[in-house]
Design a protein around this motif. Structure first.
Motif, PDB file in Angstrom:
ATOM      1  N   LEU A  18     -16.705   2.177  -1.072  1.00 32.15           N
ATOM      2  CA  LEU A  18     -16.122   2.376  -2.400  1.00 32.15           C
ATOM      3  C   LEU A  18     -14.708   2.938  -2.314  1.00 32.15           C
ATOM      4  O   LEU A  18     -13.824   2.541  -3.077  1.00 32.15           O
ATOM      5  N   ILE A  19     -14.483   3.849  -1.383  1.00 39.25           N
ATOM      6  CA  ILE A  19     -13.144   4.414  -1.202  1.00 39.25           C
ATOM      7  C   ILE A  19     -12.156   3.331  -0.771  1.00 39.25           C
ATOM      8  O   ILE A  19     -11.043   3.248  -1.292  1.00 39.25           O
ATOM      9  N   VAL A  20     -12.567   2.484   0.159  1.00 36.18           N
ATOM     10  CA  VAL A  20     -11.693   1.401   0.621  1.00 36.18           C
ATOM     11  C   VAL A  20     -11.375   0.445  -0.524  1.00 36.18           C
ATOM     12  O   VAL A  20     -10.222   0.030  -0.704  1.00 36.18           O
ATOM     13  N   ILE A  21     -12.371   0.106  -1.336  1.00 40.26           N
ATOM     14  CA  ILE A  21     -12.140  -0.802  -2.461  1.00 40.26           C
ATOM     15  C   ILE A  21     -11.203  -0.170  -3.482  1.00 40.26           C
ATOM     16  O   ILE A  21     -10.261  -0.807  -3.957  1.00 40.26           O
ATOM     17  N   LEU A  22     -11.423   1.098  -3.815  1.00 37.07           N
ATOM     18  CA  LEU A  22     -10.554   1.779  -4.778  1.00 37.07           C
ATOM     19  C   LEU A  22      -9.120   1.895  -4.263  1.00 37.07           C
ATOM     20  O   LEU A  22      -8.163   1.681  -5.011  1.00 37.07           O
ATOM     21  N   LEU A  23      -8.961   2.228  -2.998  1.00 40.11           N
ATOM     22  CA  LEU A  23      -7.612   2.324  -2.434  1.00 40.11           C
ATOM     23  C   LEU A  23      -6.928   0.965  -2.401  1.00 40.11           C
ATOM     24  O   LEU A  23      -5.717   0.873  -2.622  1.00 40.11           O
ATOM     25  N   THR A  24      -7.679  -0.091  -2.133  1.00 36.92           N
ATOM     26  CA  THR A  24      -7.104  -1.439  -2.151  1.00 36.92           C
ATOM     27  C   THR A  24      -6.633  -1.806  -3.548  1.00 36.92           C
ATOM     28  O   THR A  24      -5.524  -2.319  -3.725  1.00 36.92           O
ATOM     29  N   ILE A  25      -7.460  -1.525  -4.552  1.00 36.20           N
ATOM     30  CA  ILE A  25      -7.079  -1.822  -5.933  1.00 36.20           C
ATOM     31  C   ILE A  25      -5.841  -1.036  -6.330  1.00 36.20           C
ATOM     32  O   ILE A  25      -4.894  -1.590  -6.904  1.00 36.20           O
ATOM     33  N   CYS A  26      -5.815   0.247  -6.036  1.00 32.14           N
ATOM     34  CA  CYS A  26      -4.668   1.081  -6.416  1.00 32.14           C
ATOM     35  C   CYS A  26      -3.398   0.658  -5.681  1.00 32.14           C
ATOM     36  O   CYS A  26      -2.317   0.593  -6.281  1.00 32.14           O
ATOM     37  N   THR A  27      -3.514   0.358  -4.406  1.00 26.94           N
ATOM     38  CA  THR A  27      -2.349  -0.057  -3.627  1.00 26.94           C
ATOM     39  C   THR A  27      -1.799  -1.389  -4.118  1.00 26.94           C
ATOM     40  O   THR A  27      -0.585  -1.549  -4.274  1.00 26.94           O
ATOM     41  N   CYS A  28      -2.678  -2.340  -4.376  1.00 29.74           N
ATOM     42  CA  CYS A  28      -2.225  -3.654  -4.847  1.00 29.74           C
ATOM     43  C   CYS A  28      -1.587  -3.558  -6.225  1.00 29.74           C
ATOM     44  O   CYS A  28      -0.575  -4.221  -6.487  1.00 29.74           O
ATOM     45  N   ALA A  29      -2.141  -2.725  -7.111  1.00 27.56           N
ATOM     46  CA  ALA A  29      -1.544  -2.554  -8.443  1.00 27.56           C
ATOM     47  C   ALA A  29      -0.166  -1.910  -8.331  1.00 27.56           C
ATOM     48  O   ALA A  29       0.770  -2.296  -9.037  1.00 27.56           O
ATOM     49  N   TYR A  30      -0.017  -0.957  -7.431  1.00 27.19           N
ATOM     50  CA  TYR A  30       1.279  -0.304  -7.224  1.00 27.19           C
ATOM     51  C   TYR A  30       2.309  -1.290  -6.674  1.00 27.19           C
ATOM     52  O   TYR A  30       3.447  -1.352  -7.149  1.00 27.19           O
ATOM     53  N   ILE A  31       1.905  -2.063  -5.671  1.00 30.91           N
ATOM     54  CA  ILE A  31       2.819  -3.048  -5.086  1.00 30.91           C
ATOM     55  C   ILE A  31       3.211  -4.093  -6.119  1.00 30.91           C
ATOM     56  O   ILE A  31       4.375  -4.469  -6.231  1.00 30.91           O
ATOM     57  N   HIS A  32       2.245  -4.551  -6.911  1.00 31.91           N
ATOM     58  CA  HIS A  32       2.543  -5.578  -7.911  1.00 31.91           C
ATOM     59  C   HIS A  32       3.459  -5.042  -9.008  1.00 31.91           C
ATOM     60  O   HIS A  32       4.273  -5.782  -9.551  1.00 31.91           O
ATOM     61  N   ALA A  33       3.333  -3.766  -9.329  1.00 34.91           N
ATOM     62  CA  ALA A  33       4.206  -3.185 -10.348  1.00 34.91           C
ATOM     63  C   ALA A  33       5.643  -3.055  -9.851  1.00 34.91           C
ATOM     64  O   ALA A  33       6.592  -3.212 -10.639  1.00 34.91           O
ATOM     65  N   ASN A  34       5.825  -2.800  -8.572  1.00 39.32           N
ATOM     66  CA  ASN A  34       7.167  -2.585  -8.023  1.00 39.32           C
ATOM     67  C   ASN A  34       7.805  -3.842  -7.449  1.00 39.32           C
ATOM     68  O   ASN A  34       9.009  -4.053  -7.595  1.00 39.32           O
TER      69      ASN A  34
END
Length: 79
Positions: A18-34
């Motif tokens: 679950l931690i890996v999935i949450l970190l992947t989602i947060c990282t991808c959303a951050y990268i996509h925003a920037n």
């Protein structure tokens, strides 16, 4: 093989998965925003999973945030 949960990989430990999935989602959303062009070019295939994770992070951001806070508290106080 020992059954100590500290020696298990993230695939076999549900909390770590679950931690890996949450970190992947947060990282991808951050990268996509920037830098959106990195993920927008790969909407299909294996790299399309990162684009989908970014979409989940953008559209469900309040729920993802609550999950991240809950998981952080879980790791800090229950592990």
């Amino acid at each position: 093989a020992s059954s100590n949960p500290r020696n298990m990989s993230a695939i076999f430990n549900f909390q770590s998965l679950l931690i890996v999935i949450l970190l992947t989602i947060c990282t991808c959303a951050y990268i996509h925003a920037n830098i959106p062009r990195i993920l927008d070019g790969n909407k299909t295939g294996m790299l399309g999973l990162f684009w989908k994770a970014a979409r989940i992070g953008e559209r469900l951001s309040p729920y993802v945030s609550i999950c991240c806070i809950g998981m952080g508290m879980s790791v800090l106080f229950l592990s």
